[in-house]
Motif scaffolding. Structure first.
Motif, PDB file in Angstrom:
ATOM      1  N   GLU A 290     -69.975  27.619 -88.002  1.00 18.09           N
ATOM      2  CA  GLU A 290     -70.143  27.998 -86.598  1.00 18.09           C
ATOM      3  C   GLU A 290     -69.181  29.096 -86.170  1.00 18.09           C
ATOM      4  OE1 GLU A 290     -70.142  24.686 -83.969  1.00 18.09           O
ATOM      5  OE2 GLU A 290     -72.079  23.940 -84.674  1.00 18.09           O
ATOM      6  N   ASP A 291     -68.038  29.219 -86.861  1.00 25.62           N
ATOM      7  CA  ASP A 291     -67.116  30.312 -86.558  1.00 25.62           C
ATOM      8  C   ASP A 291     -67.778  31.668 -86.767  1.00 25.62           C
ATOM      9  OD1 ASP A 291     -64.071  28.799 -87.906  1.00 25.62           O
ATOM     10  OD2 ASP A 291     -65.197  28.442 -86.071  1.00 25.62           O
ATOM     11  N   VAL A 292     -68.793  31.672 -87.655  1.00 26.50           N
ATOM     12  CA  VAL A 292     -69.453  32.922 -88.037  1.00 26.50           C
ATOM     13  C   VAL A 292     -70.817  33.045 -87.387  1.00 26.50           C
ATOM     14  CG1 VAL A 292     -70.318  34.284 -89.981  1.00 26.50           C
ATOM     15  CG2 VAL A 292     -68.219  32.927 -90.236  1.00 26.50           C
ATOM     16  N   SER A 293     -71.644  31.990 -87.539  1.00 25.80           N
ATOM     17  CA  SER A 293     -73.010  32.023 -87.016  1.00 25.80           C
ATOM     18  C   SER A 293     -73.556  30.605 -86.955  1.00 25.80           C
ATOM     19  CB  SER A 293     -73.902  32.882 -87.921  1.00 25.80           C
ATOM     20  OG  SER A 293     -75.262  32.810 -87.513  1.00 25.80           O
ATOM     21  N   THR A 294     -74.419  30.348 -85.986  1.00 20.00           N
ATOM     22  CA  THR A 294     -75.075  29.039 -85.914  1.00 20.00           C
ATOM     23  C   THR A 294     -76.303  28.983 -86.805  1.00 20.00           C
ATOM     24  OG1 THR A 294     -76.308  29.787 -83.960  1.00 20.00           O
ATOM     25  CG2 THR A 294     -74.253  28.591 -83.572  1.00 20.00           C
ATOM     26  N   ASN A 295     -76.665  30.100 -87.415  1.00 19.65           N
ATOM     27  CA  ASN A 295     -77.804  30.139 -88.334  1.00 19.65           C
ATOM     28  C   ASN A 295     -77.347  29.818 -89.758  1.00 19.65           C
ATOM     29  OD1 ASN A 295     -79.625  31.014 -86.304  1.00 19.65           O
ATOM     30  ND2 ASN A 295     -78.908  33.117 -86.563  1.00 19.65           N
ATOM     31  N   PRO A 296     -78.210  29.162 -90.572  1.00 21.21           N
ATOM     32  CA  PRO A 296     -77.854  28.893 -91.968  1.00 21.21           C
ATOM     33  C   PRO A 296     -77.667  30.188 -92.749  1.00 21.21           C
ATOM     34  CG  PRO A 296     -79.730  27.561 -91.270  1.00 21.21           C
ATOM     35  CD  PRO A 296     -79.518  28.583 -90.198  1.00 21.21           C
ATOM     36  N   LEU A 297     -76.628  30.217 -93.579  1.00 25.39           N
ATOM     37  CA  LEU A 297     -76.314  31.387 -94.390  1.00 25.39           C
ATOM     38  C   LEU A 297     -76.279  31.005 -95.861  1.00 25.39           C
ATOM     39  CD1 LEU A 297     -73.340  32.762 -92.245  1.00 25.39           C
ATOM     40  CD2 LEU A 297     -75.731  33.498 -92.149  1.00 25.39           C
ATOM     41  N   ALA A 298     -76.617  31.946 -96.716  1.00 27.32           N
ATOM     42  CA  ALA A 298     -76.580  31.719 -98.160  1.00 27.32           C
ATOM     43  C   ALA A 298     -75.143  31.473 -98.617  1.00 27.32           C
ATOM     44  CB  ALA A 298     -77.172  32.915 -98.887  1.00 27.32           C
ATOM     45  N   VAL A 299     -75.001  30.792 -99.767  1.00 34.18           N
ATOM     46  CA  VAL A 299     -73.686  30.480-100.313  1.00 34.18           C
ATOM     47  C   VAL A 299     -73.467  31.235-101.613  1.00 34.18           C
ATOM     48  CG1 VAL A 299     -72.198  28.667-101.253  1.00 34.18           C
ATOM     49  CG2 VAL A 299     -73.668  28.187 -99.284  1.00 34.18           C
ATOM     50  N   VAL A 300     -72.270  31.794-101.746  1.00 37.25           N
ATOM     51  CA  VAL A 300     -71.821  32.416-102.993  1.00 37.25           C
ATOM     52  C   VAL A 300     -70.444  31.843-103.296  1.00 37.25           C
ATOM     53  CG1 VAL A 300     -71.209  34.555-104.183  1.00 37.25           C
ATOM     54  CG2 VAL A 300     -73.067  34.550-102.499  1.00 37.25           C
ATOM     55  N   TYR A 301     -70.271  31.341-104.536  1.00 37.61           N
ATOM     56  CA  TYR A 301     -68.955  30.834-104.919  1.00 37.61           C
ATOM     57  C   TYR A 301     -68.159  31.958-105.577  1.00 37.61           C
ATOM     58  CZ  TYR A 301     -70.894  26.249-103.951  1.00 37.61           C
ATOM     59  OH  TYR A 301     -71.467  25.165-103.326  1.00 37.61           O
ATOM     60  N   ASP A 302     -66.964  32.208-105.033  1.00 38.63           N
ATOM     61  CA  ASP A 302     -66.104  33.248-105.575  1.00 38.63           C
ATOM     62  C   ASP A 302     -65.089  32.703-106.569  1.00 38.63           C
ATOM     63  OD1 ASP A 302     -65.844  35.661-102.822  1.00 38.63           O
ATOM     64  OD2 ASP A 302     -67.250  35.465-104.477  1.00 38.63           O
ATOM     65  N   SER A 303     -65.103  31.377-106.789  1.00 40.89           N
ATOM     66  CA  SER A 303     -64.207  30.790-107.787  1.00 40.89           C
ATOM     67  C   SER A 303     -64.856  29.550-108.389  1.00 40.89           C
ATOM     68  CB  SER A 303     -62.847  30.424-107.163  1.00 40.89           C
ATOM     69  OG  SER A 303     -62.936  29.251-106.400  1.00 40.89           O
ATOM     70  N   ASP A 304     -64.557  29.298-109.661  1.00 38.97           N
ATOM     71  CA  ASP A 304     -65.073  28.099-110.339  1.00 38.97           C
ATOM     72  C   ASP A 304     -64.542  26.834-109.684  1.00 38.97           C
ATOM     73  OD1 ASP A 304     -64.867  29.763-113.524  1.00 38.97           O
ATOM     74  OD2 ASP A 304     -66.662  29.326-112.332  1.00 38.97           O
ATOM     75  N   LEU A 305     -63.284  26.863-109.273  1.00 41.02           N
ATOM     76  CA  LEU A 305     -62.668  25.671-108.701  1.00 41.02           C
ATOM     77  C   LEU A 305     -63.347  25.261-107.400  1.00 41.02           C
ATOM     78  CD1 LEU A 305     -60.400  23.612-109.033  1.00 41.02           C
ATOM     79  CD2 LEU A 305     -58.909  25.138-107.708  1.00 41.02           C
ATOM     80  N   ALA A 306     -63.667  26.235-106.561  1.00 36.48           N
ATOM     81  CA  ALA A 306     -64.346  25.936-105.300  1.00 36.48           C
ATOM     82  C   ALA A 306     -65.721  25.330-105.564  1.00 36.48           C
ATOM     83  CB  ALA A 306     -64.473  27.199-104.458  1.00 36.48           C
ATOM     84  N   GLU A 307     -66.437  25.901-106.532  1.00 41.20           N
ATOM     85  CA  GLU A 307     -67.763  25.370-106.855  1.00 41.20           C
ATOM     86  C   GLU A 307     -67.664  23.958-107.429  1.00 41.20           C
ATOM     87  OE1 GLU A 307     -71.835  26.524-109.300  1.00 41.20           O
ATOM     88  OE2 GLU A 307     -69.944  27.521-109.796  1.00 41.20           O
TER      89      GLU A 307
END
Length: 270
Positions: free
Chosen positions: A203-220
């Protein structure tokens, strides 16, 4: 609210009359920033916080703002929370007074910063003070305070405006300690740096659903653990993350997750 002994005091001194819109922006900025502070640093009380105007006194524009955090009304920790907010918010404003851009500040925060000082910046000899105050028996005692005059406010406003323009010009906007919730999940492992087929709402960015990209293995790995192996409902969890917003023509299209800071269980909707 009679038992509340800790509150925020907003004091605005102006030499000339101010536009109503600018004064409202100053009040609104304090309220929004306090709610953001609670959500980021005391998430257990997120959604429980409301700010009430107790009194506006004559002379200077002095407003007593009561931050009602229901579980804390009779807990001395409420004083520490109010103090902590003033200390953090004051630190952010001071950074922009010194011309230092904060990486943990978003465009919405910059709008609040500019709104906080707008009326004072336009006044020839104005000032604004935000304080945490408690009632000690019959006396009001200031615990922590921040204060800026007209020249300070002009510098803060200009630095925040410049930072906002820089963010708007970037394809990627850094976000920090932002709450992300899943709208669509995918149990398959993805490739770092590639879109996953998952969608989230930040919600800080947008109330619409956004695609996800993992920039690190640990986060994923941490998120996939909840997706595949966790015994909790993924859609009832909130993930506080660090990352970046991928934009196209200024519109957010994806969240790039670099770090998962913590995971919380979301409150049930009424």
């Amino acid at each position: 609210m009679s038992g509340i002994t800790h509150y925020l005091e907003l004091k605005i001194d102006l030499e000339k009359p101010a536009e109503l819109y600018d004064l409202v922006r100053s009040f609104t900025a304090v309220g929004k920033q306090f709610e953001e502070y609670i959500r980021a640093f005391h998430p257990a009380y997120a959604g429980e916080t409301k700010i009430y105007v107790k009194e506006i006194r004559k002379g200077s524009i002095v407003a007593d703002l009561l931050p009602v955090v229901q579980p804390l009304i009779q807990n001395m920790d409420s004083a520490l929370i109010v103090d902590g907010f003033i200390t953090r918010y004051g630190g952010i404003l001071t950074s922009y007074l010194r011309g230092q851009k904060r990486q943990d500040v978003r465009k919405s925060d910059l709008d609040d910063i500019m709104g906080q000082v707008a009326a004072i910046a336009k006044d020839p000899n104005g000032s604004v003070a935000i304080s945490s105050v408690d009632i000690d028996k019959t006396k009001a005692r200031t615990r922590v305070a921040i204060k800026f005059n007209t020249q300070d406010s002009k510098k803060i406003e200009a630095a925040a405006y410049d930072h906002k323009k820089q963010i708007e010009a970037k394809a990627y906007e850094t976000i920090g300690n932002s709450l992300m919730v899943f709208w669509q999940s995918n149990v398959k492992d993805g490739e770092v740096g590639k879109r996953t087929g998952e969608k989230v709402v930040v919600e800080d960015v947008s109330t619409n659903p956004l695609a996800v990209v993992y920039d690190s293995d640990l986060a994923e790995e941490r998120i996939k653990h909840e997706t595949k192996d966790g015994d909790r409902n993924l859609y009832k969890l909130g993930f506080y993350i660090n990352g970046r917003v991928e934009r196209l023509n200024g519109r957010p299209v994806a969240i790039r997750v670099s770090e998962v800071l913590r995971i919380i269980e979301l409150p049930d909707e009424d």
